[in-house]
Design an enzyme around this catalytic site. Structure first.
Site, mmCIF file in Angstrom:
data_model
loop_
_atom_site.group_PDB
_atom_site.id
_atom_site.type_symbol
_atom_site.label_atom_id
_atom_site.label_comp_id
_atom_site.label_asym_id
_atom_site.label_seq_id
_atom_site.Cartn_x
_atom_site.Cartn_y
_atom_site.Cartn_z
ATOM 1 N N CYS A 1 50.079 65.277 45.814
ATOM 2 C CA CYS A 1 50.801 64.114 45.253
ATOM 3 C C CYS A 1 51.654 64.652 44.113
ATOM 4 C CB CYS A 1 49.833 63.050 44.765
ATOM 5 S SG CYS A 1 48.588 62.552 45.975
ATOM 6 N N ALA B 1 54.973 64.415 42.788
ATOM 7 C CA ALA B 1 55.958 63.833 41.864
ATOM 8 C C ALA B 1 55.349 63.515 40.501
ATOM 9 C CB ALA B 1 56.554 62.568 42.477
ATOM 10 N N PRO B 2 56.103 63.780 39.411
ATOM 11 C CA PRO B 2 57.493 64.248 39.363
ATOM 12 C C PRO B 2 57.663 65.758 39.485
ATOM 13 C CG PRO B 2 56.720 63.820 37.156
ATOM 14 C CD PRO B 2 55.582 63.427 38.063
ATOM 15 N N LYS C 1 53.617 69.941 37.461
ATOM 16 C CA LYS C 1 52.549 70.906 37.725
ATOM 17 C C LYS C 1 53.022 71.965 38.719
ATOM 18 C CE LYS C 1 48.948 67.431 37.002
ATOM 19 N NZ LYS C 1 49.905 66.283 37.001
ATOM 20 N N ASP D 1 54.990 63.955 48.719
ATOM 21 C CA ASP D 1 54.938 62.641 48.087
ATOM 22 C C ASP D 1 55.210 61.586 49.146
ATOM 23 O OD1 ASP D 1 54.694 61.759 45.031
ATOM 24 O OD2 ASP D 1 55.866 60.263 46.112
ATOM 25 N N ASP E 1 51.960 61.251 53.741
ATOM 26 C CA ASP E 1 50.897 60.369 53.274
ATOM 27 C C ASP E 1 49.690 61.266 53.000
ATOM 28 O OD1 ASP E 1 48.701 58.653 53.017
ATOM 29 O OD2 ASP E 1 49.539 57.180 54.393
ATOM 30 N N ASP F 1 46.188 65.912 42.644
ATOM 31 C CA ASP F 1 46.378 65.084 41.447
ATOM 32 C C ASP F 1 46.654 63.660 41.920
ATOM 33 O OD1 ASP F 1 46.716 64.860 38.513
ATOM 34 O OD2 ASP F 1 48.753 64.281 39.054
ATOM 35 N N CYS G 1 44.823 61.301 35.458
ATOM 36 C CA CYS G 1 45.149 61.044 34.053
ATOM 37 C C CYS G 1 44.446 59.759 33.604
ATOM 38 C CB CYS G 1 46.653 60.970 33.823
ATOM 39 S SG CYS G 1 47.512 59.732 34.809
#
Length: 446
Positions: A261, A263-264, A267, A285, A312, A329, A381
């Protein structure tokens, strides 16, 4: 041209009516405002200040009303919040100016009939010496801290239940502070020392991070994307926690990486720099416009090993080769970045109820791409244990081919990295609230 207060008011109203993202909304409004740096900073301070302290402001305002706050027009509520915030927290604004400018805003909002009401409420608060009487701490501990630190009761309760009272208080405090601006030096193009010199010549204060290599803390930047060093791709903006996550992946030159995953893309950019731009990074993404962000960022930084793809993350793609490292992430509640996006804390707890299932599905699918001996890094996060360690424990229980990988073996510079998972708290490391767990694939699944 609109004033700074009018810009702040319009943006706050947009947040209320459209559930817009705070950072995008205020940036867009300021770009077309024509305000100078000082007035832009003033508008931004009011905007974020009101958004962050709304719970406390509403509590204070309600003491001066004969009916419920919710019965007032949202325009008047927003103006009162702005007035109270200036009176409470902006020492450079005289009380009379805070009141008079708020009354002017009532007229700007085309609610002229409420001018006398707004004036009376604000002046009553001044007569009471701008004092807020907090709820009784002994009768309702959570409510007390909720008002003191403008934190939703459910969120403070969650922190208290999952950690302890002291941690809950510190997290609530930290949520009201503006985060530092940290950037990652693009080692493909420059060095930390050279970049510091370049930035200082532009009047930007740049300091090395206390323990993270090739990480700088910047101040006095102005618009970051207008700096020539940014346009030249000498750095990218990335929080310390996110940089640590990329380091824990421990990618080497020539490795194959999958970023589930992406974006943006920050990492993946840091990982590419660790790899000296040699190897392969597959960045996935679910949305095309986000893939463009990744591609544009990689191009600016001079990274050529990125392969973006619409995927996906819950569905296995059998055409992909196994990877040395897979970064997972996952989408999360964002409770670790409340100080960046204060609007998050005004969501309902139930808004996040389905996230652990989605996160588990992504993690389970990500495991299929890891080669034997490879690593799987899971991160969020958020501070919510239901999205963090509980997802990992469930995964380990159902996947005997993966074992925990001690973080200290990879990245031993943070106290507490004596396990395979770590929660980074804003009040301890001045970074985003973040969870990271590392797993190694020891055998093929049976």
């Amino acid at each position: 041209m609109k004033t700074a207060r009018q810009i702040a008011y319009d943006t706050l109203l947009r947040i209320e009516k459209e559930n817009a993202y705070s950072n995008i909304a205020i940036d867009k409004m300021l770009q077309s405002s024509g305000l100078d740096k000082v007035q832009s900073a003033f508008a931004t301070a009011i905007f974020y200040g009101v958004l962050e302290t709304k719970i406390q402001l509403d509590y204070a305002i309600s003491k001066y009303l004969k009916k419920k706050l919710t019965s007032l027009d949202i325009q008047i509520v927003t103006i009162l919040r702005m007035g109270f915030y200036q009176l409470l927290y902006m020492d450079g604004v005289p009380d009379n100016a805070a009141v008079n400018e708020s009354v002017k805003l009532v007229e700007y909002a085309r609610k002229a009939s409420a001018k006398g009401f707004a004036n009376a409420v604000l002046r009553s608060f001044i007569r009471d010496e701008k004092a807020i009487t907090l709820p009784n701490k002994d009768k309702d501990l959570v409510m007390y801290y909720s008002i003191q630190y403008a934190c939703p009761k459910w969120l403070f309760q969650q922190w208290k239940d999952q950690y302890d009272l002291e941690t809950a208080i510190e997290l609530a405090k930290a949520s009201l502070h503006r985060p530092p601006l940290t950037v990652r030096v693009n080692t493909l193009k420059t060095t930390t020392e050279k970049l510091i010199g370049f930035l200082e010549n532009r009047g930007v204060k740049a300091c090395k991070h206390e323990f993270l290599e090739n990480c700088l803390v910047l101040e006095q930047t102005g618009s970051i994307d207008k700096l020539p060093q940014y346009r030249q791709g000498l750095f990218h903006v990335q929080d310390v926690a996110s940089q640590i996550c990329a380091e824990i992946l421990n990618a080497k030159q020539g490795d194959t990486i999958i970023d589930m995953c992406s974006a943006p893309g920050s990492k993946a950019f840091t990982i590419a720099e660790h790899m000296n731009n040699e190897g392969k990074i597959y960045a996935f993404d679910l949305f095309e416009h986000k893939l463009k962000l990744i591609s544009d960022g990689a191009k600016r930084l001079g990274i050529t090993i990125m392969n973006t793809s619409l995927q996906d993350a819950t569905i296995f793609n059998e055409d992909l080769l196994k990877a040395d490292h897979v970064l997972c992430d996952v989408p999360c509640s964002g409770l670790g970045i409340v100080r960046r996006k204060p609007e998050i804390k005004y969501k309902n707890e139930q808004d996040f109820a389905n996230l652990p299932e989605i996160q588990f599905a992504i993690l389970s699918n990500a495991a299929n791409y890891v080669k034997l001996g490879g690593t799987l890094v899971y991160s969020t996060c958020t501070t919510n244990k239901k999205e963090n360690i509980e997802v990992i424990n469930r995964f380990l229980k159902m996947n005997n081919s993966f074992k925990p990988l001690q973080l200290s073996e990879i990245f031993g510079k943070i106290n507490g990295m004596d396990d395979f998972a770590v929660t980074l708290f804003p009040h301890k490391y001045n970074c985003d609230g973040f969870f990271i767990a590392a797993l190694v694939k020891e055998k093929e699944s049976v």
